[in-house]
Design a protein around this motif. Structure first.
Motif, PDB file in Angstrom:
ATOM      1  N   ASP A 111       0.831  -1.198   0.000  1.00  0.00           N
ATOM      2  CA  ASP A 111       0.000   0.000   0.000  1.00  0.00           C
ATOM      3  C   ASP A 111       0.866   1.249   0.000  1.00  0.00           C
ATOM      4  O   ASP A 111       0.571   2.235  -0.687  1.00  0.00           O
ATOM      5  N   ASN A 112       1.955   1.229   0.758  1.00  0.00           N
ATOM      6  CA  ASN A 112       2.890   2.353   0.785  1.00  0.00           C
ATOM      7  C   ASN A 112       4.126   1.932   1.563  1.00  0.00           C
ATOM      8  O   ASN A 112       4.122   0.916   2.271  1.00  0.00           O
ATOM      9  N   VAL A 113       5.179   2.710   1.441  1.00  0.00           N
ATOM     10  CA  VAL A 113       6.384   2.506   2.244  1.00  0.00           C
ATOM     11  C   VAL A 113       6.995   3.875   2.512  1.00  0.00           C
ATOM     12  O   VAL A 113       7.095   4.706   1.611  1.00  0.00           O
ATOM     13  N   VAL A 114       7.341   4.124   3.776  1.00  0.00           N
ATOM     14  CA  VAL A 114       7.931   5.404   4.153  1.00  0.00           C
ATOM     15  C   VAL A 114       9.206   5.150   4.939  1.00  0.00           C
ATOM     16  O   VAL A 114       9.389   4.092   5.548  1.00  0.00           O
ATOM     17  N   PHE A 115      10.075   6.152   4.920  1.00  0.00           N
ATOM     18  CA  PHE A 115      11.398   6.011   5.533  1.00  0.00           C
ATOM     19  C   PHE A 115      11.656   7.179   6.480  1.00  0.00           C
ATOM     20  O   PHE A 115      12.538   7.995   6.249  1.00  0.00           O
ATOM     21  N   TRP A 116      10.856   7.247   7.535  1.00  0.00           N
ATOM     22  CA  TRP A 116      11.020   8.268   8.553  1.00  0.00           C
ATOM     23  C   TRP A 116      11.254   7.600   9.895  1.00  0.00           C
ATOM     24  O   TRP A 116      10.791   6.479  10.136  1.00  0.00           O
ATOM     25  N   PRO A 117      11.956   8.276  10.809  1.00  0.00           N
ATOM     26  CA  PRO A 117      12.128   7.718  12.155  1.00  0.00           C
ATOM     27  C   PRO A 117      10.780   7.531  12.837  1.00  0.00           C
ATOM     28  O   PRO A 117       9.874   8.348  12.679  1.00  0.00           O
ATOM     29  N   ARG A 242       3.227  16.787   8.717  1.00  0.00           N
ATOM     30  CA  ARG A 242       2.125  15.829   8.640  1.00  0.00           C
ATOM     31  C   ARG A 242       1.915  15.212  10.014  1.00  0.00           C
ATOM     32  O   ARG A 242       2.861  14.682  10.600  1.00  0.00           O
ATOM     33  N   VAL A 243       0.696  15.297  10.489  1.00  0.00           N
ATOM     34  CA  VAL A 243       0.378  14.848  11.845  1.00  0.00           C
ATOM     35  C   VAL A 243      -0.865  13.966  11.816  1.00  0.00           C
ATOM     36  O   VAL A 243      -1.907  14.394  11.315  1.00  0.00           O
ATOM     37  N   PRO A 244      -0.784  12.742  12.336  1.00  0.00           N
ATOM     38  CA  PRO A 244      -1.994  11.914  12.464  1.00  0.00           C
ATOM     39  C   PRO A 244      -2.716  12.235  13.772  1.00  0.00           C
ATOM     40  O   PRO A 244      -2.083  12.390  14.817  1.00  0.00           O
ATOM     41  N   ILE A 294       5.199  12.728  13.971  1.00  0.00           N
ATOM     42  CA  ILE A 294       5.169  14.039  13.340  1.00  0.00           C
ATOM     43  C   ILE A 294       6.212  14.010  12.233  1.00  0.00           C
ATOM     44  O   ILE A 294       7.410  13.858  12.509  1.00  0.00           O
ATOM     45  N   LEU A 295       5.790  14.134  10.994  1.00  0.00           N
ATOM     46  CA  LEU A 295       6.708  14.072   9.869  1.00  0.00           C
ATOM     47  C   LEU A 295       6.902  15.456   9.285  1.00  0.00           C
ATOM     48  O   LEU A 295       5.947  16.126   8.900  1.00  0.00           O
TER      49      LEU A 295
END
Length: 313
Positions: A111-117, A242-244, A294-295
Motif C-alpha cells: 500500500d505504501n512505504v515510508v522512511f522516517w524515524p 504531517r500529523v496523524p 510528526i513528519l
C-alpha cells in the motif's frame, strides 16, 4: 456492529452539517473498505541504490514474511550522496500492506512505504546523522534547506461526543503549512479512516468528514518550533508537517503499537495539500502513521521506481 452503525446514523443525522468552505475538508470524497497491516523495520542500501540488507521488527505471519522476502530485495533507490560521493546508508522503514478479499483467499499488495524515524532513538540517530553530514542528499537532486520542526503546543481535539457514544474510532492525517514563527497557516485533512466498523458507505463517509473537520479545527491553534538558518526564506514544502490525529477508545488510546496487526479501515481518498507539488503531496497516507508521529521535511531515501507501490506481492 449493526447497533454501532445505527447509533452513528442517528447521531450524524442530528449533528451532521455540510463542510465549510475553506476548512480543508472535501464533503464529496468517497471512502472504501480495506484491510491494512504495518511492518516496521530497517533497510540499508549500497552506493548504487540496491538493497543490501533489511530486517523487520516483531513476528509476522510466515506467508507475509515470505512475500516481503521476495519483494524487498528487488527494490531500487536513488543513491544517497555524502560529501558528494555515493554512500552506504541505513534508514528506518515502515511498509503498509493492504489486503483485498478474492474468490480464493486474499490478494496482498504494498500500500505504501515510508522512511522516517518512528521512535525517539531513531529520531536522535537521524539528527546526529544530519549534523555529521550536513550536505547529505539524494543523487541528482539539489540539497534541501536544513530545517527541523518540533512540536510546542498540540492540544488534542475533543472526541466528538456523538462519535464516542456510537463507539466509532478513527484517524485523520493532517497536512499543516506553518508560518516561519511556528503558527499554523493552513490545516488540510489529507486523508481519514474509520477503524473496525462496517456499514453503508454514505453513513461512514459522514463520520469520516466529521472527524476531519474536528481535527483540522483543533490544529489551527497548534504551535511548533521551526529551527532553520533563515526560516523566512523557506518554501511551503519545507514548512509542512504531517500529523496523524487518532480517535481511539481501545488499547490504541494508551499508545499501543499497530505493527504486525491487520485492521479494517473505511478509508477516504488521499488528497494532495494544495500548496505542495503533486509528486510530494501524497507520499504519506493515513494508514502509515500512529499518534505522536510528526513528519516534517523529506527523507533522503527515495524509491527510484515507485511502481512497487500498489503492486501485488
Amino acid at each position: 456492529m449493526s447497533s454501532i452503525l445505527s447509533g452513528l446514523l442517528a447521531l450524524l443525522v442530528m449533528a451532521g452539517a455540510p463542510a465549510l468552505a475553506g476548512d480543508g475538508v472535501d464533503p464529496t470524497a468517497a471512502g472504501e473498505a480495506v484491510l491494512t497491516l504495518r511492518v516496521d523495520g530497517q533497510l540499508t542500501i549500497d552506493p548504487e541504490g540496491r538493497v543490501s540488507e533489511y530486517r523487520v521488527e516483531g513476528s509476522l505471519d510466515p506467508a507475509v514474511a515470505g512475500m516481503l522476502q521476495r519483494a524487498v530485495p528487488a527494490w531500487r533507490f536513488k543513491p544517497i550522496l555524502v560529501d558528494g560521493k555515493p554512500a552506504i546508508a541505513t534508514s528506518p522503514m515502515r511498509i503498509t500492506l493492504a489486503a483485498e478479499e478474492m474468490a480464493e483467499g486474499y490478494r496482498v499488495k504494498v500500500d505504501n512505504v515510508v522512511f522516517w524515524p518512528n521512535t525517539p532513538e531513531q529520531h536522535a540517530a537521524a539528527e546526529a546523522s544530519r549534523l555529521a553530514h550536513p550536505d547529505m542528499r539524494v543523487a541528482g537532486e539539489a540539497p534541501r534547506p536544513r530545517v527541523r520542526i518540533l512540536s510546542k503546543t498540540m492540544r488534542p481535539p475533543v472526541y466528538p461526543p456523538e462519535m464516542m457514544q456510537a463507539g466509532v474510532e478513527g484517524i485523520v492525517l493532517l497536512s499543516l503549512r506553518l508560518h516561519p514563527d511556528g503558527s499554523v497557516a493552513e490545516a488540510f485533512a489529507s486523508q481519514s479512516s474509520l477503524l473496525n466498523v462496517k456499514g453503508r458507505p454514505e453513513i461512514l463517509d459522514r463520520g469520516r468528514i466529521m472527524l476531519e473537520r474536528n481535527a483540522a479545527t483543533a490544529a489551527k491553534r497548534w504551535r511548533f518550533t521551526v529551527l532553520a538558518e533563515d526560516a523566512a526564506t523557506l518554501a511551503p514544502g519545507d514548512l509542512t508537517v504531517r500529523v496523524p490525529v487518532e480517535y481511539s477508545l481501545g488499547p490504541m488510546a494508551k499508545g499501543g503499537s499497530l505493527a504486525g496487526q491487520w485492521r479494517h479501515e473505511f478509508r477516504g481518498p488521499n488528497r494532495p495539500a494544495p500548496w505542495l507539488p503533486p509528486e510530494e503531496a501524497t507520499r504519506v497516507r493515513v494508514s502509515d502513521l500512529s499518534a505522536r508521529d510528526i513528519l516534517a521535511g523529506s527523507s533522503p531515501f527515495e524509491l527510484s521506481d515507485r511502481s512497487v507501490i500498489g503492486k501485488a506481492l
